[in-house]
Scaffold this motif. Structure first.
Motif, PDB file in Angstrom:
ATOM      1  N   ALA A  13       0.882  -1.216   0.206  1.00  0.00           N
ATOM      2  CA  ALA A  13      -0.090  -0.125  -0.036  1.00  0.00           C
ATOM      3  C   ALA A  13       0.628   1.273   0.051  1.00  0.00           C
ATOM      4  O   ALA A  13       0.448   2.243  -0.486  1.00  0.00           O
ATOM      5  CB  ALA A  13      -1.038  -0.072   1.071  1.00  0.00           C
ATOM      6  N   ASN A  14       1.982   1.276   0.639  1.00  0.00           N
ATOM      7  CA  ASN A  14       2.772   2.304   0.757  1.00  0.00           C
ATOM      8  C   ASN A  14       4.005   2.311  -0.275  1.00  0.00           C
ATOM      9  O   ASN A  14       5.057   3.276  -0.078  1.00  0.00           O
ATOM     10  CB  ASN A  14       3.519   2.524   2.121  1.00  0.00           C
ATOM     11  N   ALA A  15       3.892   1.614  -1.153  1.00  0.00           N
ATOM     12  CA  ALA A  15       5.073   1.443  -2.044  1.00  0.00           C
ATOM     13  C   ALA A  15       4.542   1.546  -3.606  1.00  0.00           C
ATOM     14  O   ALA A  15       3.508   1.098  -3.936  1.00  0.00           O
ATOM     15  CB  ALA A  15       5.646  -0.021  -2.161  1.00  0.00           C
ATOM     16  N   LEU A  16       5.201   2.407  -4.462  1.00  0.00           N
ATOM     17  CA  LEU A  16       4.901   2.436  -5.786  1.00  0.00           C
ATOM     18  C   LEU A  16       5.961   1.531  -6.650  1.00  0.00           C
ATOM     19  O   LEU A  16       6.849   1.860  -6.796  1.00  0.00           O
ATOM     20  CB  LEU A  16       5.079   4.188  -6.270  1.00  0.00           C
ATOM     21  N   ASN A  27      10.622   8.004  -7.545  1.00  0.00           N
ATOM     22  CA  ASN A  27       9.705   7.408  -6.577  1.00  0.00           C
ATOM     23  C   ASN A  27       9.575   6.047  -6.643  1.00  0.00           C
ATOM     24  O   ASN A  27       9.643   5.244  -5.647  1.00  0.00           O
ATOM     25  CB  ASN A  27       8.077   7.856  -6.730  1.00  0.00           C
ATOM     26  N   VAL A  28       9.753   5.564  -7.796  1.00  0.00           N
ATOM     27  CA  VAL A  28       9.730   3.920  -7.862  1.00  0.00           C
ATOM     28  C   VAL A  28      11.250   3.565  -7.122  1.00  0.00           C
ATOM     29  O   VAL A  28      11.171   2.456  -6.301  1.00  0.00           O
ATOM     30  CB  VAL A  28       9.900   3.613  -9.282  1.00  0.00           C
ATOM     31  N   PHE A  29      12.214   4.061  -7.541  1.00  0.00           N
ATOM     32  CA  PHE A  29      13.362   3.824  -6.529  1.00  0.00           C
ATOM     33  C   PHE A  29      13.108   3.668  -5.089  1.00  0.00           C
ATOM     34  O   PHE A  29      13.855   3.040  -4.384  1.00  0.00           O
ATOM     35  CB  PHE A  29      14.658   4.572  -7.152  1.00  0.00           C
ATOM     36  N   ALA A  30      12.672   4.980  -4.510  1.00  0.00           N
ATOM     37  CA  ALA A  30      12.291   5.242  -3.204  1.00  0.00           C
ATOM     38  C   ALA A  30      11.484   4.204  -2.907  1.00  0.00           C
ATOM     39  O   ALA A  30      11.696   3.778  -1.586  1.00  0.00           O
ATOM     40  CB  ALA A  30      11.830   6.625  -3.128  1.00  0.00           C
ATOM     41  N   SER A  31      10.446   3.855  -3.392  1.00  0.00           N
ATOM     42  CA  SER A  31       9.447   2.711  -3.068  1.00  0.00           C
ATOM     43  C   SER A  31      10.169   1.518  -2.705  1.00  0.00           C
ATOM     44  O   SER A  31       9.607   0.547  -1.943  1.00  0.00           O
ATOM     45  CB  SER A  31       8.311   2.628  -3.926  1.00  0.00           C
ATOM     46  N   GLN A  32      11.402   1.200  -3.454  1.00  0.00           N
ATOM     47  CA  GLN A  32      12.044   0.022  -3.344  1.00  0.00           C
ATOM     48  C   GLN A  32      12.972   0.178  -2.009  1.00  0.00           C
ATOM     49  O   GLN A  32      13.734  -0.963  -1.643  1.00  0.00           O
ATOM     50  CB  GLN A  32      12.863  -0.401  -4.544  1.00  0.00           C
ATOM     51  N   GLY A  33      12.975   1.255  -1.306  1.00  0.00           N
ATOM     52  CA  GLY A  33      13.715   1.352   0.014  1.00  0.00           C
ATOM     53  C   GLY A  33      14.982   2.236  -0.172  1.00  0.00           C
ATOM     54  O   GLY A  33      15.731   1.925   0.730  1.00  0.00           O
ATOM     55  N   TYR A  34      15.287   2.749  -1.182  1.00  0.00           N
ATOM     56  CA  TYR A  34      16.231   3.828  -1.335  1.00  0.00           C
ATOM     57  C   TYR A  34      16.149   5.015  -0.955  1.00  0.00           C
ATOM     58  O   TYR A  34      15.055   5.814  -1.546  1.00  0.00           O
ATOM     59  CB  TYR A  34      16.712   3.475  -2.631  1.00  0.00           C
ATOM     60  N   VAL A  35      17.047   5.747  -0.399  1.00  0.00           N
ATOM     61  CA  VAL A  35      17.087   7.197  -0.556  1.00  0.00           C
ATOM     62  C   VAL A  35      17.547   7.698  -1.737  1.00  0.00           C
ATOM     63  O   VAL A  35      18.852   7.128  -2.190  1.00  0.00           O
ATOM     64  CB  VAL A  35      18.264   7.779   0.606  1.00  0.00           C
ATOM     65  N   VAL A  36      16.838   8.478  -2.589  1.00  0.00           N
ATOM     66  CA  VAL A  36      17.305   8.812  -4.087  1.00  0.00           C
ATOM     67  C   VAL A  36      17.811  10.064  -4.146  1.00  0.00           C
ATOM     68  O   VAL A  36      17.589  11.176  -3.611  1.00  0.00           O
ATOM     69  CB  VAL A  36      16.038   8.834  -4.758  1.00  0.00           C
ATOM     70  N   VAL A  37      18.894  10.204  -4.740  1.00  0.00           N
ATOM     71  CA  VAL A  37      19.603  11.432  -4.882  1.00  0.00           C
ATOM     72  C   VAL A  37      19.813  11.870  -6.645  1.00  0.00           C
ATOM     73  O   VAL A  37      20.445  10.931  -7.181  1.00  0.00           O
ATOM     74  CB  VAL A  37      21.138  11.507  -4.200  1.00  0.00           C
ATOM     75  N   ALA A  38      19.350  12.902  -6.824  1.00  0.00           N
ATOM     76  CA  ALA A  38      19.540  13.050  -8.351  1.00  0.00           C
ATOM     77  C   ALA A  38      19.823  14.433  -8.485  1.00  0.00           C
ATOM     78  O   ALA A  38      19.177  15.612  -7.886  1.00  0.00           O
ATOM     79  CB  ALA A  38      18.006  13.194  -8.805  1.00  0.00           C
ATOM     80  N   ILE A  39      21.081  14.602  -8.926  1.00  0.00           N
ATOM     81  CA  ILE A  39      21.770  16.012  -8.838  1.00  0.00           C
ATOM     82  C   ILE A  39      21.617  16.795 -10.326  1.00  0.00           C
ATOM     83  O   ILE A  39      21.802  15.824 -11.272  1.00  0.00           O
ATOM     84  CB  ILE A  39      23.234  16.002  -8.143  1.00  0.00           C
ATOM     85  N   ASN A  40      21.486  17.737 -10.629  1.00  0.00           N
ATOM     86  CA  ASN A  40      21.610  18.479 -11.912  1.00  0.00           C
ATOM     87  C   ASN A  40      23.045  19.211 -11.746  1.00  0.00           C
ATOM     88  O   ASN A  40      23.346  20.325 -11.513  1.00  0.00           O
ATOM     89  CB  ASN A  40      20.669  19.695 -11.930  1.00  0.00           C
ATOM     90  N   PRO A  41      24.062  18.672 -12.274  1.00  0.00           N
ATOM     91  CA  PRO A  41      25.455  19.032 -12.452  1.00  0.00           C
ATOM     92  C   PRO A  41      25.793  20.039 -13.653  1.00  0.00           C
ATOM     93  O   PRO A  41      24.899  20.418 -14.392  1.00  0.00           O
ATOM     94  CB  PRO A  41      26.302  17.737 -12.704  1.00  0.00           C
ATOM     95  N   THR A  42      26.944  20.559 -13.581  1.00  0.00           N
ATOM     96  CA  THR A  42      27.130  21.458 -14.782  1.00  0.00           C
ATOM     97  C   THR A  42      26.968  20.632 -16.114  1.00  0.00           C
ATOM     98  O   THR A  42      27.236  19.543 -16.407  1.00  0.00           O
ATOM     99  CB  THR A  42      28.791  21.807 -14.672  1.00  0.00           C
ATOM    100  N   GLY A  43      26.435  21.366 -17.056  1.00  0.00           N
ATOM    101  CA  GLY A  43      25.637  20.834 -18.426  1.00  0.00           C
ATOM    102  C   GLY A  43      24.314  20.756 -18.338  1.00  0.00           C
ATOM    103  O   GLY A  43      23.664  20.751 -19.080  1.00  0.00           O
TER     104      GLY A  43
END
Length: 687
Positions: A11-14, A479-495
């Motif tokens: 119920a709490n996982a996508l 959110n799919v990665f988070a729902s599998q139990g991960y803290v998700v980090v998505a960075i917008n680097p140079t470029g």
């Protein structure tokens, strides 16, 4: 290796399957009086392995909806305020039907057949009630005639061989080998006689004999042209330049009968997009990039006064790149859907008086929205607009915005609105004078203060001139990665785009430099700020340029990311080889500062070439590649896998023979997610 791996569901996982079976709404298309809108909806079923299409009719104001199933799919658009056109292919014939709509109650009458087209590739439809003309794109042979396509198709298919011969580059593009046909814009009369709609029999290819092709492949649709009562305005690649190494697109104007073709652009610019007419009919506008060969140069808003024959730029000093534009009903404003700080917002600009000669100036833009990602913004009568809004947490939802008439009065009077601040994490990266942006998404049940509990994944976006936006995707959905139990980090680097052109251009000739340092600095910042992350259980995944970054991180362990497993999707192995092998060499020519054999380019390419770092590869890696990816050929993925295998590094190869640079099939996407999470679980198990 565990053999009983299963994806997290509940119920709490996508879960990936949950995400892929969610209804996927498109953008709303309002009728001319602004009381109804239609929204195409796609819903995939894993029971019958089909994607089901439907059309939702929305009563604007009260929000009531009425759904029309479209078992054969097709395209839908308005003919008048109460008639929907539906174009669909049945039994190898493409036909036009009408669907009458009633509002009391909201409902539809049975569809009626209007007529059939002589081809089956008609798409990107636009209808002009004032011209009583339907315009669409279709593939035609060099004779330019839609009437001869079927006969020539039969002859081509029965030619007795499968050989394709080329004398110049651009032999294949995205996922298709170039053949004898090209896209053209076709017009035909469509009128209402009494209660009956009548489709004409004379088709006019307004590009016939010009050497031009529009919409521009592979992704051009209705956003590449517009129609008025008398003319068609469109963008097309410059026919005098080799397409593989140039991006120049010119804007052209042509009458509905195919006569009086004229070029509106200077002919020394780069790409152009989103040509539109003003409702008043006296102006046109488009988006224009200055540099030929640079697909991520800053897009500027250009207006052309059709009466005075004067072309002027109105966003010369605005350091953002709009994605699409549209005039207000009064023609006094332009609404620009624009990427800004990893959101896609709507800005509004006043149309200034026409200057006496071609010139550049800047009109101050004002943001009307501040969060999520806007698409399909369309002004409607009554100072309103419809649009779709998605975010990292939600697919498209349809919105109606009111009060635009008051905003127009304020803007024309010189007043402007405040812009709401964003709330994402920022850190000091390599850019001078500005911080670098990222998103962090936490898994269900995450709480601060429980240190060292949660595994984490870094997702690296492609491009490299692109960004991780506050936007819904069915592929690489955080959110799919988070729902599998991960803290998700998505960075917008140079470029990354949406943070200013200087920030975007900072990746040039520096693929393995500043962007990777930004990723490292952002990663260390998160690990410091979030001690809840278990630093012994961290992984990373990337696609396209993100796949290149994965391979570069793989070969430079001294950087100190500390990832325990990696996933590379359609990534680059050898930068020099790919400069030759890609379907669009101009991408690499600009990104590396010249042709691949130039000494300075060779030096930069070798400096940041993952192929030269294989001796240091040691991190377990899953490599995924698609056989119909012509942007980065599948030999890249195979080479990476072979290198890992010969090094004795735990590795696996996943090939999709029928996919492109993206994974679009729902079944393949589910397989993709399963293999990615299974791979990570093998090395940092979540239990």
């Amino acid at each position: 290796m565990a053999t009983d791996f299963t994806l997290s569901e509940g119920a709490n996982a996508l879960s990936p399957q949950d995400m892929l079976t969610l209804p996927q709404p498109g953008v709303p298309l309002p009728n001319d009086i602004g009381d109804l809108a239609i929204v195409p909806i796609s819903t995939h079923s894993f029971q019958d392995r089909k994607t089901h299409k439907s059309l939702s009719v929305i009563a604007l104001g009260d929000g009531h909806t009425y759904d029309i199933p479209l078992p054969d799919g097709g395209d839908a658009f308005w003919l008048d305020s109460r008639t929907i056109a539906h174009v669909v292919i049945k039994k190898d014939t493409q036909s036009l039907y009408t669907i009458p709509i009633s509002t009391s109650p909201l409902s539809s009458d049975p569809s009626s057949h209007v007529g059939s087209f002589p081809i089956t590739t008609a798409s990107a439809f636009r209808y002009s009630p004032s011209a009583r003309r339907l315009v669409f794109s279709a593939y035609v042979y060099p004779d330019g005639l839609v009437e001869t396509v079927k006969e020539q198709d039969t002859a081509y298919e029965n030619r007795g061989n499968s050989g394709l011969v080329y004398d110049e580059m651009f032999e294949r593009h995205w996922d298709t080998w170039v053949g004898p046909k090209s896209k053209a814009l076709i017009g035909v009369s469509l009128t209402k006689v009494g209660a009956k709609w009548v489709l004409g029999e004379t088709y006019v290819n307004v590009l016939k004999g010009t050497g031009l092709s529009s919409p521009v492949e592979p992704f051009g649709e209705t956003n590449d042209y517009d129609i008025s009562k008398t003319h068609v305005i469109f963008t097309a690649m410059d026919p005098q330049l080799p397409r593989a190494v140039h991006t120049r697109q010119n804007i052209y104007l042509v009458a509905h009968d195919g006569k009086d073709l004229r070029q509106l652009t200077s002919g020394i610019q780069g790409a152009t997009h989103s040509p539109v007419f003003s409702p008043s009919g006296d102006k046109a506008a488009w988006l224009e990039l200055a540099l030929d060969g640079h697909e991520s140069d800053r897009a500027k808003v250009v207006i052309y006064d059709l009466k005075e024959n004067v072309r002027f730029t109105i966003t010369e000093d605005w350091d953002r790149s709009p994605d699409s534009i549209i005039f207000s009903p009064s023609s006094a404003l332009i609404y620009a859907t624009t990427s800004d700080h990893a959101r896609i917002k709507v800005f509004v600009l006043a149309v200034p008086p026409t200057p006496p000669s071609n010139t550049t100036q800047t009109t101050q833009p004002t943001a009307l929205t501040s969060s999520g990602s806007i698409s399909g913004f369309t002004p409607i009568p009554g100072g309103r607009a419809t649009f779709a809004l998605s975010s990292l947490t939600s697919p498209n939802e349809v919105y109606e915005l009111s009060g635009l008439d008051a905003a127009e009065r304020d803007l024309l009077a010189g007043r402007k609105a405040d812009v709401k601040a964003t709330t994402d994490f920022w850190f000091k990266g390599t850019a001078e004078g500005q911080d670098t942006h990222g998103y962090l998404i936490t898994p269900p049940g995450f709480e601060r203060g429980v240190n060292g509990k949660w595994p984490a994944v870094m997702l690296i976006h492609g491009g490299p001139e692109w960004a991780c936006f506050d936007q819904w995707w069915t592929w690489w959905n955080p959110n799919v990665f988070a729902s599998q139990g991960y803290v998700v980090v998505a960075i917008n680097p140079t470029g990354s785009t949406s943070f200013g052109q200087k920030f975007t251009d900072g990746v040039n000739k520096n693929w393995g430099g500043r962007p990777i340092q930004d990723l490292l600095m952002g990663w260390k910042y998160i690990l410091q700020e979030y001690p809840e992350i278990d630093q012994s259980r961290t992984v990373a995944a990337g696609a396209s340029y993100g796949g290149y970054a994965i391979n570069w991180i793989q070969g430079n362990p001294e950087l100190g990311f500390g990832f325990k497993a990696l996933v590379c999707h359609n990534g680059m192995f050898d930068t020099t080889y790919d400069s030759y092998a890609t379907d669009e060499p101009f991408c690499f020519n600009h990104g590396w500062g010249g042709r691949p054999w130039d000494p300075a380019v060779l030096e930069a390419s070798r400096k940041y070439n993952p192929a030269y770092t294989v001796a240091k590869w040691s991190t377990p890696q899953l490599t995924i590649h698609s056989s119909k990816d012509y942007r980065l050929p599948e030999s890249d993925g195979i080479a990476v896998f072979h290198a890992l295998q010969q090094r004795g590094v735990p590795s696996r190869l996943l090939i999709f023979p029928d996919e492109t640079h993206l994974v679009l099939d729902a079944g393949n996407s589910l397989k993709w997610h399963y293999e990615v999470f299974r791979w990570f679980d093998q090395f940092i198990g979540l239990s």
